[in-house]
Design a protein around this motif. Structure first.
Motif, PDB file in Angstrom:
ATOM      1  N   GLY A  69       0.846  -1.181   0.000  1.00 54.93           N
ATOM      2  CA  GLY A  69       0.000   0.000   0.000  1.00 54.93           C
ATOM      3  C   GLY A  69       0.890   1.242   0.000  1.00 54.93           C
ATOM      4  O   GLY A  69       1.898   1.283   0.710  1.00 54.93           O
ATOM      5  N   GLU A  70       0.537   2.207  -0.793  1.00 60.15           N
ATOM      6  CA  GLU A  70       1.323   3.434  -0.892  1.00 60.15           C
ATOM      7  C   GLU A  70       0.397   4.628  -0.788  1.00 60.15           C
ATOM      8  O   GLU A  70      -0.755   4.573  -1.225  1.00 60.15           O
ATOM      9  CB  GLU A  70       2.085   3.481  -2.215  1.00 60.15           C
ATOM     10  CG  GLU A  70       3.071   2.341  -2.373  1.00 60.15           C
ATOM     11  CD  GLU A  70       3.721   2.302  -3.743  1.00 60.15           C
ATOM     12  OE1 GLU A  70       3.189   2.921  -4.687  1.00 60.15           O
ATOM     13  OE2 GLU A  70       4.759   1.634  -3.874  1.00 60.15           O
ATOM     14  N   ALA A  71       0.922   5.698  -0.206  1.00 59.24           N
ATOM     15  CA  ALA A  71       0.124   6.910  -0.036  1.00 59.24           C
ATOM     16  C   ALA A  71       1.026   8.141  -0.088  1.00 59.24           C
ATOM     17  O   ALA A  71       2.241   8.053   0.100  1.00 59.24           O
ATOM     18  CB  ALA A  71      -0.632   6.863   1.289  1.00 59.24           C
ATOM     19  N   TRP A  72       0.388   9.274  -0.324  1.00 58.33           N
ATOM     20  CA  TRP A  72       1.049  10.574  -0.294  1.00 58.33           C
ATOM     21  C   TRP A  72       0.526  11.298   0.935  1.00 58.33           C
ATOM     22  O   TRP A  72      -0.685  11.430   1.119  1.00 58.33           O
ATOM     23  CB  TRP A  72       0.714  11.361  -1.565  1.00 58.33           C
ATOM     24  CG  TRP A  72       1.339  12.714  -1.599  1.00 58.33           C
ATOM     25  CD1 TRP A  72       0.734  13.906  -1.337  1.00 58.33           C
ATOM     26  CD2 TRP A  72       2.685  13.016  -1.922  1.00 58.33           C
ATOM     27  NE1 TRP A  72       1.623  14.929  -1.460  1.00 58.33           N
ATOM     28  CE2 TRP A  72       2.841  14.411  -1.827  1.00 58.33           C
ATOM     29  CE3 TRP A  72       3.797  12.242  -2.274  1.00 58.33           C
ATOM     30  CZ2 TRP A  72       4.045  15.055  -2.073  1.00 58.33           C
ATOM     31  CZ3 TRP A  72       4.994  12.890  -2.529  1.00 58.33           C
ATOM     32  CH2 TRP A  72       5.112  14.266  -2.433  1.00 58.33           C
ATOM     33  N   CYS A  73       1.455  11.723   1.790  1.00 56.92           N
ATOM     34  CA  CYS A  73       1.067  12.442   2.995  1.00 56.92           C
ATOM     35  C   CYS A  73       0.947  13.923   2.662  1.00 56.92           C
ATOM     36  O   CYS A  73       1.927  14.555   2.243  1.00 56.92           O
ATOM     37  CB  CYS A  73       2.089  12.228   4.107  1.00 56.92           C
ATOM     38  SG  CYS A  73       1.654  13.108   5.624  1.00 56.92           S
ATOM     39  N   LEU A  74      -0.246  14.475   2.835  1.00 61.63           N
ATOM     40  CA  LEU A  74      -0.477  15.875   2.491  1.00 61.63           C
ATOM     41  C   LEU A  74       0.313  16.836   3.385  1.00 61.63           C
ATOM     42  O   LEU A  74       0.944  17.758   2.868  1.00 61.63           O
ATOM     43  CB  LEU A  74      -1.970  16.179   2.527  1.00 61.63           C
ATOM     44  CG  LEU A  74      -2.811  15.350   1.545  1.00 61.63           C
ATOM     45  CD1 LEU A  74      -4.296  15.598   1.752  1.00 61.63           C
ATOM     46  CD2 LEU A  74      -2.408  15.621   0.120  1.00 61.63           C
ATOM     47  N   ALA A  79       6.001  10.458   0.077  1.00 65.21           N
ATOM     48  CA  ALA A  79       5.394   9.214  -0.397  1.00 65.21           C
ATOM     49  C   ALA A  79       5.746   8.161   0.642  1.00 65.21           C
ATOM     50  O   ALA A  79       6.924   7.999   0.984  1.00 65.21           O
ATOM     51  CB  ALA A  79       5.932   8.836  -1.765  1.00 65.21           C
ATOM     52  N   VAL A  80       4.739   7.463   1.157  1.00 65.23           N
ATOM     53  CA  VAL A  80       4.967   6.510   2.246  1.00 65.23           C
ATOM     54  C   VAL A  80       4.276   5.190   1.949  1.00 65.23           C
ATOM     55  O   VAL A  80       3.331   5.134   1.167  1.00 65.23           O
ATOM     56  CB  VAL A  80       4.464   7.066   3.608  1.00 65.23           C
ATOM     57  CG1 VAL A  80       5.248   8.315   4.003  1.00 65.23           C
ATOM     58  CG2 VAL A  80       2.974   7.363   3.574  1.00 65.23           C
ATOM     59  N   ARG A  81       4.744   4.140   2.606  1.00 63.35           N
ATOM     60  CA  ARG A  81       4.088   2.836   2.539  1.00 63.35           C
ATOM     61  C   ARG A  81       3.167   2.706   3.735  1.00 63.35           C
ATOM     62  O   ARG A  81       3.521   3.102   4.847  1.00 63.35           O
ATOM     63  CB  ARG A  81       5.104   1.713   2.558  1.00 63.35           C
ATOM     64  CG  ARG A  81       5.799   1.551   1.242  1.00 63.35           C
ATOM     65  CD  ARG A  81       6.519   0.240   1.196  1.00 63.35           C
ATOM     66  NE  ARG A  81       6.937   0.002  -0.175  1.00 63.35           N
ATOM     67  CZ  ARG A  81       7.696  -0.991  -0.539  1.00 63.35           C
ATOM     68  NH1 ARG A  81       8.117  -1.855   0.357  1.00 63.35           N
ATOM     69  NH2 ARG A  81       8.021  -1.149  -1.799  1.00 63.35           N
ATOM     70  N   ILE A  82       1.987   2.126   3.483  1.00 63.32           N
ATOM     71  CA  ILE A  82       1.048   1.869   4.564  1.00 63.32           C
ATOM     72  C   ILE A  82       0.550   0.429   4.439  1.00 63.32           C
ATOM     73  O   ILE A  82       0.415  -0.089   3.332  1.00 63.32           O
ATOM     74  CB  ILE A  82      -0.137   2.869   4.566  1.00 63.32           C
ATOM     75  CG1 ILE A  82      -0.858   2.891   3.214  1.00 63.32           C
ATOM     76  CG2 ILE A  82       0.341   4.268   4.956  1.00 63.32           C
ATOM     77  CD1 ILE A  82      -2.113   3.748   3.187  1.00 63.32           C
ATOM     78  N   ALA A  83       0.285  -0.184   5.575  1.00 62.72           N
ATOM     79  CA  ALA A  83      -0.164  -1.579   5.588  1.00 62.72           C
ATOM     80  C   ALA A  83      -1.667  -1.697   5.414  1.00 62.72           C
ATOM     81  O   ALA A  83      -2.164  -2.685   4.887  1.00 62.72           O
ATOM     82  CB  ALA A  83       0.268  -2.266   6.874  1.00 62.72           C
ATOM     83  N   LYS A  84      -2.401  -0.676   5.872  1.00 61.66           N
ATOM     84  CA  LYS A  84      -3.853  -0.703   5.729  1.00 61.66           C
ATOM     85  C   LYS A  84      -4.378   0.724   5.677  1.00 61.66           C
ATOM     86  O   LYS A  84      -3.708   1.669   6.077  1.00 61.66           O
ATOM     87  CB  LYS A  84      -4.510  -1.511   6.851  1.00 61.66           C
ATOM     88  CG  LYS A  84      -4.147  -1.069   8.230  1.00 61.66           C
ATOM     89  CD  LYS A  84      -4.696  -2.035   9.262  1.00 61.66           C
ATOM     90  CE  LYS A  84      -4.144  -1.566  10.603  1.00 61.66           C
ATOM     91  NZ  LYS A  84      -4.489  -2.365  11.699  1.00 61.66           N
ATOM     92  N   PHE A  86      -6.250   4.051   6.519  1.00 65.29           N
ATOM     93  CA  PHE A  86      -6.390   4.843   7.748  1.00 65.29           C
ATOM     94  C   PHE A  86      -5.212   4.688   8.705  1.00 65.29           C
ATOM     95  O   PHE A  86      -5.291   5.150   9.831  1.00 65.29           O
ATOM     96  CB  PHE A  86      -7.734   4.550   8.440  1.00 65.29           C
ATOM     97  CG  PHE A  86      -8.901   4.646   7.500  1.00 65.29           C
ATOM     98  CD1 PHE A  86      -9.234   5.846   6.887  1.00 65.29           C
ATOM     99  CD2 PHE A  86      -9.649   3.519   7.187  1.00 65.29           C
ATOM    100  CE1 PHE A  86     -10.288   5.929   5.999  1.00 65.29           C
ATOM    101  CE2 PHE A  86     -10.712   3.595   6.302  1.00 65.29           C
ATOM    102  CZ  PHE A  86     -11.036   4.805   5.700  1.00 65.29           C
ATOM    103  N   ASP A  87      -4.142   4.021   8.255  1.00 63.91           N
ATOM    104  CA  ASP A  87      -2.914   4.050   9.037  1.00 63.91           C
ATOM    105  C   ASP A  87      -2.378   5.480   9.028  1.00 63.91           C
ATOM    106  O   ASP A  87      -2.563   6.208   8.047  1.00 63.91           O
ATOM    107  CB  ASP A  87      -1.850   3.137   8.419  1.00 63.91           C
ATOM    108  CG  ASP A  87      -1.942   1.697   8.869  1.00 63.91           C
ATOM    109  OD1 ASP A  87      -2.796   1.406   9.733  1.00 63.91           O
ATOM    110  OD2 ASP A  87      -1.170   0.878   8.345  1.00 63.91           O
ATOM    111  N   GLY A  93       2.951  11.096  11.437  1.00 64.55           N
ATOM    112  CA  GLY A  93       1.807  10.694  12.255  1.00 64.55           C
ATOM    113  C   GLY A  93       0.458  11.211  11.772  1.00 64.55           C
ATOM    114  O   GLY A  93      -0.578  10.901  12.349  1.00 64.55           O
ATOM    115  N   SER A  94       0.436  11.987  10.705  1.00 63.29           N
ATOM    116  CA  SER A  94      -0.820  12.537  10.179  1.00 63.29           C
ATOM    117  C   SER A  94      -1.689  11.429   9.570  1.00 63.29           C
ATOM    118  O   SER A  94      -1.195  10.413   9.085  1.00 63.29           O
ATOM    119  CB  SER A  94      -0.521  13.582   9.104  1.00 63.29           C
ATOM    120  OG  SER A  94      -1.711  13.970   8.448  1.00 63.29           O
ATOM    121  N   HIS A  95      -2.986  11.651   9.597  1.00 63.82           N
ATOM    122  CA  HIS A  95      -3.930  10.734   8.947  1.00 63.82           C
ATOM    123  C   HIS A  95      -4.441  11.311   7.628  1.00 63.82           C
ATOM    124  O   HIS A  95      -5.354  10.745   7.026  1.00 63.82           O
ATOM    125  CB  HIS A  95      -5.108  10.422   9.882  1.00 63.82           C
ATOM    126  CG  HIS A  95      -4.732   9.503  10.996  1.00 63.82           C
ATOM    127  ND1 HIS A  95      -4.727   8.144  10.862  1.00 63.82           N
ATOM    128  CD2 HIS A  95      -4.304   9.756  12.260  1.00 63.82           C
ATOM    129  CE1 HIS A  95      -4.344   7.587  11.988  1.00 63.82           C
ATOM    130  NE2 HIS A  95      -4.077   8.540  12.854  1.00 63.82           N
TER     131      HIS A  95
END
Length: 113
Positions: A69-74, A79-84, A86-87, A93-95
């Motif tokens: 799982g990959e996401a962009w932290c606003l 660019a970060v990896r996430i396991a699920k 809403f991590d 530490g931002s959601h």
């Protein structure tokens, strides 16, 4: 169990490829499933075995590889990896994350005879 519907969709794709490419037997199916796709690999294997009975893919080996799982932290712009879903961001530490990868299920390849 939505894995049954997914397995039926995979079989339909295999049958379309068989008609187009003229093969009669599938030996192995290679799927890539994102960690955020909400697909249970064990349930997918069970469903695939059930759906393919009596078809050109009966007894085919089902290989499943997971993509992260990959996401962009606003807030922090990483660019970060996430396991699920809403991590929190592992960096700040931002959601407030925008998912950018790991949501898909792809039929990567087939081994046929």
């Amino acid at each position: 169990m939505h894995e049954m519907a997914l397995s039926e969709s995979v079989l339909q794709s295999i049958e379309r490829y068989a008609r187009a490419d003229g093969f009669e037997r599938v030996l192995a199916v290679h799927l890539e499933i994102g960690e955020l796709a909400g697909v249970d690999a064990q349930a997918m294997r069970f469903s695939f075995d059930a759906v393919t009975r009596g078809t050109l893919a009966e007894d085919a080996r089902l290989d499943i590889s997971a993509t992260p799982g990959e996401a962009w932290c606003l807030p922090c712009g990483h660019a970060v990896r996430i396991a699920k879903r809403f991590d929190p961001c592992p960096d700040c530490g931002s959601h407030q994350l925008q998912v950018t990868g790991g949501e898909d299920m792809l039929l990567k390849s087939l081994e046929v005879a």
